[in-house]
Design a protein around this motif. Sequence first.
Motif, PDB file in Angstrom:
ATOM      1  N   ILE A 179       0.887  -1.161   0.000  1.00  0.00           N
ATOM      2  CA  ILE A 179       0.000   0.000   0.000  1.00  0.00           C
ATOM      3  C   ILE A 179       0.918   1.202   0.000  1.00  0.00           C
ATOM      4  O   ILE A 179       1.642   1.454   0.970  1.00  0.00           O
ATOM      5  N   GLY A 180       0.913   1.914  -1.120  1.00  0.00           N
ATOM      6  CA  GLY A 180       1.848   3.030  -1.237  1.00  0.00           C
ATOM      7  C   GLY A 180       1.285   4.160  -2.062  1.00  0.00           C
ATOM      8  O   GLY A 180       0.102   4.194  -2.405  1.00  0.00           O
ATOM      9  N   ASP A 181       2.153   5.071  -2.388  1.00  0.00           N
ATOM     10  CA  ASP A 181       1.796   6.258  -3.147  1.00  0.00           C
ATOM     11  C   ASP A 181       1.393   5.871  -4.570  1.00  0.00           C
ATOM     12  O   ASP A 181       2.127   5.169  -5.271  1.00  0.00           O
ATOM     13  N   LYS A 182       0.218   6.329  -4.983  1.00  0.00           N
ATOM     14  CA  LYS A 182      -0.316   5.984  -6.304  1.00  0.00           C
ATOM     15  C   LYS A 182       0.611   6.468  -7.420  1.00  0.00           C
ATOM     16  O   LYS A 182       0.772   5.798  -8.434  1.00  0.00           O
ATOM     17  N   THR A 183       1.220   7.621  -7.208  1.00  0.00           N
ATOM     18  CA  THR A 183       2.121   8.170  -8.224  1.00  0.00           C
ATOM     19  C   THR A 183       3.266   7.215  -8.499  1.00  0.00           C
ATOM     20  O   THR A 183       3.559   6.891  -9.651  1.00  0.00           O
ATOM     21  N   TYR A 184       3.911   6.751  -7.439  1.00  0.00           N
ATOM     22  CA  TYR A 184       5.045   5.847  -7.630  1.00  0.00           C
ATOM     23  C   TYR A 184       4.594   4.512  -8.202  1.00  0.00           C
ATOM     24  O   TYR A 184       5.267   3.923  -9.050  1.00  0.00           O
TER      25      TYR A 184
ATOM     26  N   TYR B   2      -1.231  15.987  -1.219  1.00  0.00           N
ATOM     27  CA  TYR B   2       0.030  16.714  -1.144  1.00  0.00           C
ATOM     28  C   TYR B   2      -0.267  18.195  -0.957  1.00  0.00           C
ATOM     29  O   TYR B   2      -1.198  18.727  -1.551  1.00  0.00           O
ATOM     30  N   VAL B   3       0.536  18.842  -0.142  1.00  0.00           N
ATOM     31  CA  VAL B   3       0.343  20.268   0.106  1.00  0.00           C
ATOM     32  C   VAL B   3       1.695  20.970   0.081  1.00  0.00           C
ATOM     33  O   VAL B   3       2.747  20.347   0.221  1.00  0.00           O
ATOM     34  N   PHE B   4       1.639  22.270  -0.107  1.00  0.00           N
ATOM     35  CA  PHE B   4       2.820  23.109   0.022  1.00  0.00           C
ATOM     36  C   PHE B   4       2.700  23.863   1.335  1.00  0.00           C
ATOM     37  O   PHE B   4       1.657  24.440   1.631  1.00  0.00           O
ATOM     38  N   GLY B   5       3.776  23.887   2.098  1.00  0.00           N
ATOM     39  CA  GLY B   5       3.733  24.557   3.390  1.00  0.00           C
ATOM     40  C   GLY B   5       4.246  25.995   3.299  1.00  0.00           C
ATOM     41  O   GLY B   5       5.226  26.273   2.618  1.00  0.00           O
TER      42      GLY B   5
ATOM     43  N   GLN C  77      -3.826  30.178  -7.613  1.00  0.00           N
ATOM     44  CA  GLN C  77      -3.247  29.712  -8.880  1.00  0.00           C
ATOM     45  C   GLN C  77      -3.299  28.190  -8.997  1.00  0.00           C
ATOM     46  O   GLN C  77      -3.557  27.651 -10.070  1.00  0.00           O
ATOM     47  N   MET C  78      -3.066  27.478  -7.890  1.00  0.00           N
ATOM     48  CA  MET C  78      -3.122  26.014  -7.922  1.00  0.00           C
ATOM     49  C   MET C  78      -4.544  25.529  -8.220  1.00  0.00           C
ATOM     50  O   MET C  78      -4.732  24.568  -8.957  1.00  0.00           O
ATOM     51  N   ILE C  79      -5.525  26.214  -7.668  1.00  0.00           N
ATOM     52  CA  ILE C  79      -6.926  25.851  -7.948  1.00  0.00           C
ATOM     53  C   ILE C  79      -7.233  26.081  -9.418  1.00  0.00           C
ATOM     54  O   ILE C  79      -7.875  25.253 -10.064  1.00  0.00           O
TER      55      ILE C  79
END
Length: 197
Positions: free
Chosen positions: A47-52, A75-78, A92-94
């Motif tokens: 069970i892992g990250d879908k991207t990888y 995923y988020v940017f802090g 902009q991300m939206i």
Amino acid sequence: MAVNSFNPIFKATGEAYVEFNKSDPTILHTNPAFHVERVKEGKYAWIGDKTYIEIAMASECSLVSIKEEFMPLIYVFGFKDNSPHSAMFSKQMIKIHEIGLFQIWKRKWWPKSNFCAGDSIPEAKPISLMDVQSAFYVCFTGIFLGMVAFLIEIILQKYWSFLQKRRNEQKSDTKTEEMSNKTANNRFIINTKNTRM
């Protein structure tokens, strides 16, 4: 971590991870490549990250992923608290997400899956009458509606020609009566003239 989750399914999964980690400490290994290799060896699910997982599946035909997403990660940017950049960055991300740029970039830059020989061989299944049953229903419905329309057209044609014939007979009867009335009037006039003489 999932052990502290309020969701009972996530909590049970987290507890199972901790329990299984006692017998096999490598299950919490941080390198996804390690888990992919263990999956290739067999008798192991990750069970892992879908991207990888998608990237690994693009280069390896023997890997398969289930369709259901389990515990999706976001995923988020802090940014620092009250950062002046966070509102602009979020906006902009939206926009990028809403206009579909993420999908376009994924199609353009994501590794394409290799051609796997097993993927292109479809299983042949004989066609039964039940498989094409709906096509027969459509055909029979079309034939039935066509025949009904044809019969209605014939009935209407006969009805209109009957009405037309009747109107013509009435007109001819009216003309005949008018002619006979004129003839009778002419005789009467002739007879009165003859009697005066």
